[in-house]
Scaffold this active site. Sequence first.
Site, PDB file in Angstrom:
ATOM      1  N   GLN A   8       0.634  -1.399   0.116  1.00  0.00           N
ATOM      2  CA  GLN A   8       0.127   0.036  -0.208  1.00  0.00           C
ATOM      3  C   GLN A   8       0.694   1.556  -0.039  1.00  0.00           C
ATOM      4  O   GLN A   8       2.005   1.927   1.129  1.00  0.00           O
ATOM      5  CB  GLN A   8      -0.840   0.124   1.291  1.00  0.00           C
ATOM      6  CG  GLN A   8      -1.574   0.959   1.658  1.00  0.00           C
ATOM      7  CD  GLN A   8      -2.534   0.792   0.050  1.00  0.00           C
ATOM      8  OE1 GLN A   8      -3.592  -0.116   0.107  1.00  0.00           O
ATOM      9  NE2 GLN A   8      -2.910   2.330   0.001  1.00  0.00           N
ATOM     10  N   ASN A 188       5.947   7.050  -0.768  1.00  0.00           N
ATOM     11  CA  ASN A 188       7.155   6.433  -0.247  1.00  0.00           C
ATOM     12  C   ASN A 188       8.345   5.846   0.478  1.00  0.00           C
ATOM     13  O   ASN A 188       9.229   5.888   0.651  1.00  0.00           O
ATOM     14  CB  ASN A 188       8.784   7.148  -1.412  1.00  0.00           C
ATOM     15  CG  ASN A 188       8.070   7.997  -2.778  1.00  0.00           C
ATOM     16  OD1 ASN A 188       7.600   7.418  -4.024  1.00  0.00           O
ATOM     17  ND2 ASN A 188       7.792   9.231  -2.892  1.00  0.00           N
ATOM     18  N   ARG A 189       7.006   5.867   1.315  1.00  0.00           N
ATOM     19  CA  ARG A 189       7.859   4.981   2.987  1.00  0.00           C
ATOM     20  C   ARG A 189       9.061   6.473   3.322  1.00  0.00           C
ATOM     21  O   ARG A 189       9.309   5.103   4.848  1.00  0.00           O
ATOM     22  CB  ARG A 189       8.979   3.763   2.393  1.00  0.00           C
ATOM     23  CG  ARG A 189       7.903   2.328   2.287  1.00  0.00           C
ATOM     24  CD  ARG A 189       6.480   2.005   3.039  1.00  0.00           C
ATOM     25  NE  ARG A 189       5.681   0.805   2.811  1.00  0.00           N
ATOM     26  CZ  ARG A 189       5.132   0.583   1.791  1.00  0.00           C
ATOM     27  NH1 ARG A 189       4.140   2.382   1.260  1.00  0.00           N
ATOM     28  NH2 ARG A 189       4.742  -0.333   1.656  1.00  0.00           N
ATOM     29  N   LEU A 190       8.149   7.104   3.243  1.00  0.00           N
ATOM     30  CA  LEU A 190       8.540   8.155   3.962  1.00  0.00           C
ATOM     31  C   LEU A 190       7.624   8.983   5.372  1.00  0.00           C
ATOM     32  O   LEU A 190       7.036  10.068   5.260  1.00  0.00           O
ATOM     33  CB  LEU A 190       9.021   9.548   3.138  1.00  0.00           C
ATOM     34  CG  LEU A 190      10.391   8.886   1.762  1.00  0.00           C
ATOM     35  CD1 LEU A 190      10.412  10.396   0.882  1.00  0.00           C
ATOM     36  CD2 LEU A 190      11.738   8.774   2.899  1.00  0.00           C
TER      37      LEU A 190
END
Length: 211
Positions: A8, A188-190
């Site tokens: 996700q 972006n998983r940030l």
Amino acid sequence: MKLNHLRQNYQGCLQRSELCSDPYQQFEAWFGDASTANLQEPNAMSLATVDSDGRPSLRNVLLKHFDDQGFVFFTNLKSNKARQIEENPNVSLLFSWLGLERQVIVSGKAVLLPRADTLRYFLQRPRNSQLGAWVSHQSKVIGSRELLEQKFTQLKQAFASGEIPAPKFWGGFRVEPGHVEFWQGGANRLHDRFQYQLDSNQQWQIERLSP
């Protein structure tokens, strides 16, 4: 089974300027969002405890009250979780509101509530839930569900008239936090992570954590 396709991409964002100075106020705001978002049981929280051998245990319980003193839940005082808390009161809570791309992690000490607080809450429970507290010897091995249902029927008849008293083996705990983290999923998983930490003067300090 390969699970690489289960991914996700979060789109949220959380800025320091958006945070309340107090973690309880911030939690109240996020809990309000979770409650109005039609999430299933927004007050469900995972409770982590550790036994005397250092082995962790995890289960879901329901938050029944929170204020600037901490987070309250109720349970059988002879259950595994209660016995582990007696041995080691350091616990952690996790509120997982992934429908909002959010998590809240609470770390602190679990303190047994005064009996008066337990009695006050018990009287507010639905009658069948009161009976359930009497029926279940939580965490103990049982032969069949039929035994539970038979005992429920027996106690329902025994307490057919008048109030159902609170069992002495049933009570509540307040988790008094020293650390609270608010996690907001980001692109972006940030992810955005902010922790509230009590300092030596019992004041909350807020820091951003790397995702």
